[in-house]
Design an enzyme around this catalytic site. Structure first.
Site, PDB file in Angstrom:
ATOM      1  N   ASP A 383      12.113  -8.457 -10.076  1.00 23.05           N
ATOM      2  CA  ASP A 383      13.470  -8.581 -10.594  1.00 23.05           C
ATOM      3  C   ASP A 383      13.612  -7.604 -11.758  1.00 23.05           C
ATOM      4  O   ASP A 383      12.619  -7.057 -12.255  1.00 23.05           O
ATOM      5  CB  ASP A 383      13.677 -10.038 -11.046  1.00 23.05           C
ATOM      6  CG  ASP A 383      15.038 -10.248 -11.678  1.00 23.05           C
ATOM      7  OD1 ASP A 383      16.018  -9.716 -11.147  1.00 23.05           O
ATOM      8  OD2 ASP A 383      15.116 -10.946 -12.701  1.00 23.05           O
ATOM      9  N   THR A 385      16.433  -7.905 -14.670  1.00 22.66           N
ATOM     10  CA  THR A 385      16.860  -8.534 -15.910  1.00 22.66           C
ATOM     11  C   THR A 385      15.907  -9.654 -16.309  1.00 22.66           C
ATOM     12  O   THR A 385      15.686 -10.603 -15.553  1.00 22.66           O
ATOM     13  CB  THR A 385      18.278  -9.100 -15.759  1.00 22.66           C
ATOM     14  OG1 THR A 385      19.152  -8.049 -15.338  1.00 22.66           O
ATOM     15  CG2 THR A 385      18.765  -9.691 -17.062  1.00 22.66           C
ATOM     16  N   PHE A 502      31.353 -19.552 -12.127  1.00 20.84           N
ATOM     17  CA  PHE A 502      30.737 -18.379 -11.491  1.00 20.84           C
ATOM     18  C   PHE A 502      29.848 -18.815 -10.320  1.00 20.84           C
ATOM     19  O   PHE A 502      29.131 -19.815 -10.412  1.00 20.84           O
ATOM     20  CB  PHE A 502      29.883 -17.626 -12.510  1.00 20.84           C
ATOM     21  CG  PHE A 502      29.089 -16.487 -11.917  1.00 20.84           C
ATOM     22  CD1 PHE A 502      29.642 -15.223 -11.805  1.00 20.84           C
ATOM     23  CD2 PHE A 502      27.788 -16.697 -11.463  1.00 20.84           C
ATOM     24  CE1 PHE A 502      28.913 -14.178 -11.256  1.00 20.84           C
ATOM     25  CE2 PHE A 502      27.058 -15.656 -10.911  1.00 20.84           C
ATOM     26  CZ  PHE A 502      27.624 -14.402 -10.805  1.00 20.84           C
ATOM     27  N   THR A 638      17.476  -6.460  -7.564  1.00 15.25           N
ATOM     28  CA  THR A 638      18.292  -6.865  -8.696  1.00 15.25           C
ATOM     29  C   THR A 638      19.720  -7.147  -8.256  1.00 15.25           C
ATOM     30  O   THR A 638      20.179  -6.660  -7.217  1.00 15.25           O
ATOM     31  CB  THR A 638      18.293  -5.770  -9.790  1.00 15.25           C
ATOM     32  OG1 THR A 638      19.152  -6.155 -10.855  1.00 15.25           O
ATOM     33  CG2 THR A 638      18.772  -4.445  -9.226  1.00 15.25           C
ATOM     34  N   GLY A 639      20.413  -7.924  -9.043  1.00 14.24           N
ATOM     35  CA  GLY A 639      21.819  -8.194  -8.791  1.00 14.24           C
ATOM     36  C   GLY A 639      22.734  -7.238  -9.514  1.00 14.24           C
ATOM     37  O   GLY A 639      23.958  -7.338  -9.395  1.00 14.24           O
ATOM     38  N   ASP A 640      22.165  -6.280 -10.257  1.00 13.31           N
ATOM     39  CA  ASP A 640      22.968  -5.344 -11.037  1.00 13.31           C
ATOM     40  C   ASP A 640      23.552  -4.235 -10.168  1.00 13.31           C
ATOM     41  O   ASP A 640      23.188  -4.057  -9.008  1.00 13.31           O
ATOM     42  CB  ASP A 640      22.109  -4.715 -12.141  1.00 13.31           C
ATOM     43  CG  ASP A 640      22.219  -5.502 -13.439  1.00 13.31           C
ATOM     44  OD1 ASP A 640      23.065  -6.398 -13.507  1.00 13.31           O
ATOM     45  OD2 ASP A 640      21.456  -5.211 -14.370  1.00 13.31           O
ATOM     46  N   LYS A 735      16.394 -11.427  -1.285  1.00 13.67           N
ATOM     47  CA  LYS A 735      15.107 -11.127  -1.922  1.00 13.67           C
ATOM     48  C   LYS A 735      13.962 -11.717  -1.108  1.00 13.67           C
ATOM     49  O   LYS A 735      12.939 -11.051  -0.870  1.00 13.67           O
ATOM     50  CB  LYS A 735      15.077 -11.685  -3.352  1.00 13.67           C
ATOM     51  CG  LYS A 735      16.000 -10.983  -4.334  1.00 13.67           C
ATOM     52  CD  LYS A 735      15.845 -11.569  -5.732  1.00 13.67           C
ATOM     53  CE  LYS A 735      16.736 -10.857  -6.741  1.00 13.67           C
ATOM     54  NZ  LYS A 735      16.549 -11.366  -8.118  1.00 13.67           N
ATOM     55  N   ASP A 754      11.893 -14.008 -13.430  1.00 15.18           N
ATOM     56  CA  ASP A 754      11.941 -14.904 -14.587  1.00 15.18           C
ATOM     57  C   ASP A 754      12.999 -15.982 -14.479  1.00 15.18           C
ATOM     58  O   ASP A 754      13.058 -16.876 -15.317  1.00 15.18           O
ATOM     59  CB  ASP A 754      12.200 -14.090 -15.857  1.00 15.18           C
ATOM     60  CG  ASP A 754      13.637 -13.608 -15.938  1.00 15.18           C
ATOM     61  OD1 ASP A 754      14.257 -13.742 -16.998  1.00 15.18           O
ATOM     62  OD2 ASP A 754      14.152 -13.086 -14.929  1.00 15.18           O
TER      63      ASP A 754
END
Length: 1107
Positions: A383, A385, A502, A638-640, A735, A754
């Site tokens: 991951d 972040t 969200f 990642t989700g970014d 993932k 994390d």
């Protein structure tokens, strides 16, 4: 299915018997079922079944060549050790359960408060909690000491998150008087128990006179779950809806599926091969024994075979040899491996260099059985972040209505132009800051000094609220649904009408508020650019915001878009009715709420873009660089946004910048677009496979979803060819799918994260590592290993993983060696004993041989280090030896097999010629042979040990002394069958001369071969060992011939992954710079003659399973 919980019902109600009480039980056994259940579990393993069969056969006196105690003793000992460990663990679980069950709690029955034990709580009971009380079961909140119906809970024991969370009483219970709560009646309609701690879809109906049967929807916001703590709230009252092991926490408990390491799989295969070899030997010797009995034996007067035997006569000799050869498979290997693996895990727990000094968080090994797999990791999926970054969000720059703010230092809060706009009350800026301040779930808390502290569940929200406060838009307090802001010197109040939370699907959050000054209803939204910009009002130009998002992403910043819309009263009323209806359904509630939210979150006026910085953790670039040198490949999941992920990847050595590196993009919104993009990337990968270029592919969640659904095989081939991947905007399920793809290609995978969204990935991987970060401990609790910082991953793999692999490889092969050695001697003896299956050794010696004489010295191999930790960290390339399985494979096992055969020949020939043929009795010959075995194994362990400590010397040579002491004691017992034998042998010079001859003949060739290989064909590990021992320069590396560089086959067909591929166990990695390079090193000069390279080749491929 659903359940109906009647609030404050009588104990005599039939519903009390429908659901379990609140007794918690995590025990695996009871006093009555412990013995049968534990034995059943142990005998579910093939090896235990095999040894039980052998032990039972030995009870048949006609066929057993030794006393049954020689097998029953070790078997009972091993079973007892395993059972004792299970009993101790279960007893500790029982004590923990007893403490929780007997805890005193307050409940209300028949309108009266009672003090009872937690285990006596029933579904429907009213439970009263005081501040700092632990919640004994899952409760639906119906009242609190707060006038607005709020309470604060700490969920650290549930999900590891340390920030306080708010819970609120349902709207139907608002305003009920404290005294009336004792008499409240109603029914809660809720689903059957499940383990989803973030969701509850239920409805509440209160009976008159409280309310006239109106349906009130319940969510997780109205629920307090078991093991949480009530904080900063005087009291709270709730209805028990799930109790005992049916709580959400209880349903989440369970024993995870055991993971099989690559080393364990190889040991199982070798055990099977030895079993087949044993059957062949038994059949050959059984036939030979029966032939000798019917021919030669009848010619000998002293062999008293009857003329006619029973029907099973032909089976007697084969079964004797089966019992005699049963020790080929070491009975103690399972216990030995379990013991040393537990020690490996403790070494990780005790490692002082893997403690995060900032948080004082130590590393911890939850799974004690897979440490050696750490040394064979080939792919790390990480991951971003909180894993690679600090997860300390800092608001940096922003774009408001097309104006870019942020001074030269990249700090918008000090930008004079923005500060002037704030002081002048610019409407665009005020609306932007308002959304920053109130579109969140942050809780403002007044400290004793008067300062305002913010409790946030998200680091992004925390950063935005603090930034808004710094820019004079201060969130002062939340009183129920009323929010109070302070802007410059004026106070502003908003009433929160609805909160649209969200979700990972919507990727945005919204709140509906009413301005208390003018009564206007506003929709405030924030979210990812693809979740906000496409829903802008048709007349608004969003190009400038797209450019801002792109520009900020190029800087590696996290971006959020802010928007708002004014709602008409009738529009809101109509939507609110649909929202309440969707919120009260028990079927597909989340999907229906999302559909209703979509109706409102449209025609937005985009206000601007925020950019938040999340700094890299210390040591991340160095860690990734080192592990990539070790041949480990990295995938970032990642989700970014794509550009943000790419910039982070470049800054942490994930990929190399141009021209050395190359990024290949897989994009598209349709099946055809993604297919063309994937084929283009595959073609490039095939053509650049042999070039020393760092090639990586980038894919977003949408394209990945299409690729996994329609182009599984092509994407799997891409996974085989690529060393680096960046997957953006991916969901938790995606993932886990990516991990499964790499596992299906027989790669050893490690997933590290994390947060709670990383749990599925962590559990799916061969090895899961969780970081104890700011997002809580969910990932750390679900993982096999938990660490405080990403940089500790380097030491976890290179030091602990490599040492564990080396030690386990030696221990397992040595266990087979010592068993084969004694078995081969028994086989050789059968050729001079009429192939009758007679044992050369007595039962006591055989039992002690397996359990004591040969086990203690090798167990201290857990302390052995072939290289120092500093050397291992300095030269990570030597991990290639572990990844390729160089220390345990059929080739190395064949070497140990040959060594045992050779040593058996030496011991047998020398012992027989020295003591047999009427020179002594058979017990003496057996003791001489046993002594030779013990001496040889002491020297074998010594030869294979790289670093000695006092403990190792004591174990090796002390065990040798103990062998003689034990046998002297046994020889003093007349009934032992060994009476005076050891006394007589030790007084004979010929005995010591025989032992000396056995050691010289057995170890001489082994030492010669080792010297030749060490001197003329050293491995890179040997070279480093020599450098460590000499402490001086390496004069020449010219005698080391590096193998050919491995290349990826260019002719790989697009779907060739379905073909069977196997590892090459004798693969030698290229570690030196070039065949012609020679270097000299002075003292203190690092040995940098290693060079990293591709992990893929035609001679080192994988077995990729076709899905």
């Amino acid at each position: 299915m659903k359940r109906f919980v009647y609030i404050n019902d009588d104990e005599s109600s039939p519903t009390h018997d429908l659901y379990c009480d609140n007794r918690i039980s995590n025990r695996k056994y009871t006093l009555l079922n412990f013995l049968p259940k534990n034995l059943m579990e142990q005998f579910s393993r093939f090896m235990n079944q095999y040894f039980l069969l052998i032990a039972c056969l030995q009870l048949w006196s006609l066929i057993t060549p030794v006393n049954p105690a020689s097998t029953w003793g070790p078997l009972i000992f091993i079973f007892a050790v395993s059972a004792t460990k299970e009993a101790w663990d279960d007893y500790n679980r029982y004590l923990s359960d007893k403490k929780a069950n007997e805890k005193q709690v307050w409940i209300v029955r028949k309108g009266i408060k009672k003090h009872i034990q937690a285990q006596d709580i029933c579904v429907g009971n009213l439970v009263w909690l005081r501040e700092n009380d632990e919640v004994p079961c899952d409760l639906v909140l119906i009242g609190t000491s707060d006038p607005q119906g709020l309470c604060y809970i700490e969920t650290a024991a549930l999900d590891g998150e340390i920030d306080l969370k708010t819970r609120v009483t349902p709207s139907a219970c608002m305003g009920i008087d404290f005294e009336l709560l004792h008499k409240i009646k109603g029914v809660i309609e809720c689903p059957n128990p499940d383990k989803d701690i973030r969701r509850l879809d239920a409805n509440l109906r209160l009976f008159p006179p409280f309310i006239d049967n109106d349906v009130c929807p319940l969510t997780i916001k109205n629920t307090i779950l078991q093991s949480c703590y009530l904080r900063n709230t005087e009291w709270a009252c709730g209805v028990a809806v799930y109790t005992g092991n049916e709580t959400k926490l209880g349903m989440s408990r369970g024993i995870p599926e055991p993971k099989l390491t690559a080393l364990d799989a190889m040991i199982d295969k070798l055990t099977g091969a030895i079993f087949v070899f044993q059957i062949v030997v038994v059949m050959v010797l059984g036939i030979a024994g029966n032939v000798w009995k019917d021919t030669e034996a009848r010619k000998l007067w002293y062999v008293l075979y009857p003329d006619e035997g029973p029907w099973y006569e032909l089976l007697v000799i084969p079964l004797r040899f089966e019992l005699l050869c049963s020790i080929m498979i070491p009975i103690s290997i399972k216990v030995s491996l379990d013991l040393v693996k537990s020690l490996y895990a403790k070494f990780i727990d005790w490692d002082r260099e893997m403690i995060d000094l900032e948080t004082e968080t130590p590393s911890h090994a939850t799974n004690t059985a897979i440490s050696e797999d750490l040394g064979q990791v080939e792919y790390i999926l990480t991951d971003k972040t909180g894993t690679l970054t600090e997860n300390k969000m800092v608001f940096r720059i922003c774009c408001i209505s097309g104006n870019f703010y942020g001074n030269e230092a990249g700090d918008a809060s000090k930008d004079k132009q923005l500060l002037n706009a704030i002081s002048s009350g610019s409407p665009d800026v005020v609306r932007f800051l308002t959304v920053m301040a109130i579109c969140n779930t942050v809780i403002p808390v007044q400290s004793k000094t008067g300062a305002i502290l913010y409790k946030a569940q998200s680091q992004d929200e925390d950063a935005l609220v603090h930034a808004a406060a710094k820019l004079n838009m201060v969130l002062v307090c939340k009183n129920g649904n009323i929010l109070e802001l302070r802007f410059n010197t004026s106070a502003i109040q908003y009433e929160v009408l609805e909160t649209l939370e969200f979700t990972s699907d919507r990727k945005r959050m919204s709140v509906v508020v009413r301005d208390c000054q003018n009564g206007k209803i506003l929709l405030l939204s924030k979210g990812a650019d693809e979740a906000i910009l496409p829903y802008a009002s048709p007349g608004q130009q969003t190009r400038i915001f797209n450019e801002a998002v792109e520009q900020y992403s190029q800087l590696g910043l996290r971006t959020l878009c802010l928007a708002w819309r004014e709602l008409k009263e009738d529009e809101y009323e109509e939507w609110s009715f649909m929202f309440r209806e969707a919120s009260s359904t028990l079927v597909d509630r989340e999907w229906r709420i999302a559909e209703v939210c979509q109706r409102l979150e449209r025609d937005l006026e985009v206000l601007g873009v925020t950019a938040i910085e999340d700094r890299l953790q210390d040591g991340v670039p160095e860690t990734i660089y080192t592990l990539r040198k070790a041949g480990i490949h990295f995938w970032m999941l990642t989700g970014d946004k794509q550009n943000t992920a790419i910039q982070i990847a470049l800054s942490c050595n994930f990929i190399s910048p141009e021209p050395k590196g190359q990024l290949l993009l897989i994009d598209g919104k349709t099946e055809e677009e993604v297919g063309r993009s994937l084929e283009r990337v595959l073609l490039t990968m095939r053509t650049t496979a042999s070039e020393p270029k760092d090639v990586a592919f980038v894919v977003d969640g949408w394209a990945l979803e299409i690729a996994l659904k329609h182009y599984w095989k092509a994407f799997t081939e891409l996974a085989i060819l690529s060393r680096t991947a960046i997957c953006c905007r991916v969901t938790p399920s995606q993932k886990a799918q990516l991990v499964q793809i790499l596992k299906s290609c027989d790669y050893r995978t490690l997933a590290i994260g994390d947060g709670g969204n990383d749990v599925r990935m962590i559990q799916q991987a061969d090895i899961g590592v969780g970081i104890s970060g700011r997002e809580g401990l969910q990932a750390a609790r679900a993982a096999d290993y938990s660490i405080g910082r990403f940089r500790f991953l380097k030491r976890l793999i290179l030091v602990h993983g490599r040492y564990s692999y080396n030690r386990t490889a030696f221990l397992s092969q040595y266990s087979f060696y010592k068993s084969l050695l004694i078995c081969f001697i028994q086989i050789f003896f059968s050729f001079i004993s009429g192939v009758s299956g007679t044992s050369l050794f007595n039962s006591v010696s055989l039992m002690a041989y397996n359990v004591f004489y040969t086990s203690i010295p090798v167990l201290v191999s857990v302390l052995d280090k072939d290289l120092s930790e500093e050397t291992v960290m300095q030269h990570p390339q030597i991990l290639f030896y572990c990844q390729a399985g160089r220390l345990l494979n059929p080739s190395t096992f064949a070497g140990w097999f040959g060594r045992s055969l050779f040593h058996a020949i030496v011991v047998f020939v020398i012992s027989i010629h020295a003591y047999a043929f009427e020179k002594s009795e058979m017990e003496e010959v057996g003791m001489v042979a046993l002594s030779g075995c013990i001496w040889l194994q002491a020297f074998v362990v010594t030869l294979e040990t790289n670093s000695f400590t006092i403990l190792q010397h004591l174990a090796i040579w002390g065990n040798l002394i103990a062998f003689y002491v034990i046998n002297w004691i046994v020889s003093a017992i007349p009934s032992s069958g060994m009476y005076t034998i050891m006394f007589r042998l030790c007084r004979q010079p010929s005995y010591w001369l025989t032992i000396l001859l056995i050691v010289a003949a057995g170890m001489g060739p082994i030492l010669a071969i080792k010297y030749f290989r060490y001197t003329y064909r050293p491995s890179k590990i040997n070279t480093l060992q020599q450098a460590e021992r000499l402490g001086g320069p390496i004069l020449s590396l010219g005698n080391i011939e590096p193998p050919q560089q491995r290349l990826i086959e260019k002719e790989v067909a697009p779907l060739s992954i379905t073909q069977s591929k196997n590892r090459n166990p004798v693969y030698e990695p290229l570690l030196s710079d070039s065949p012609s390079t020679r270097r000299s090193f002075g003292p203190g000069t690092p040995f940098d003659f290693f060079q990293s390279q591709s992990r893929l080749s035609s001679n080192y491929t994988r077995n990729c399973k076709d899905n």
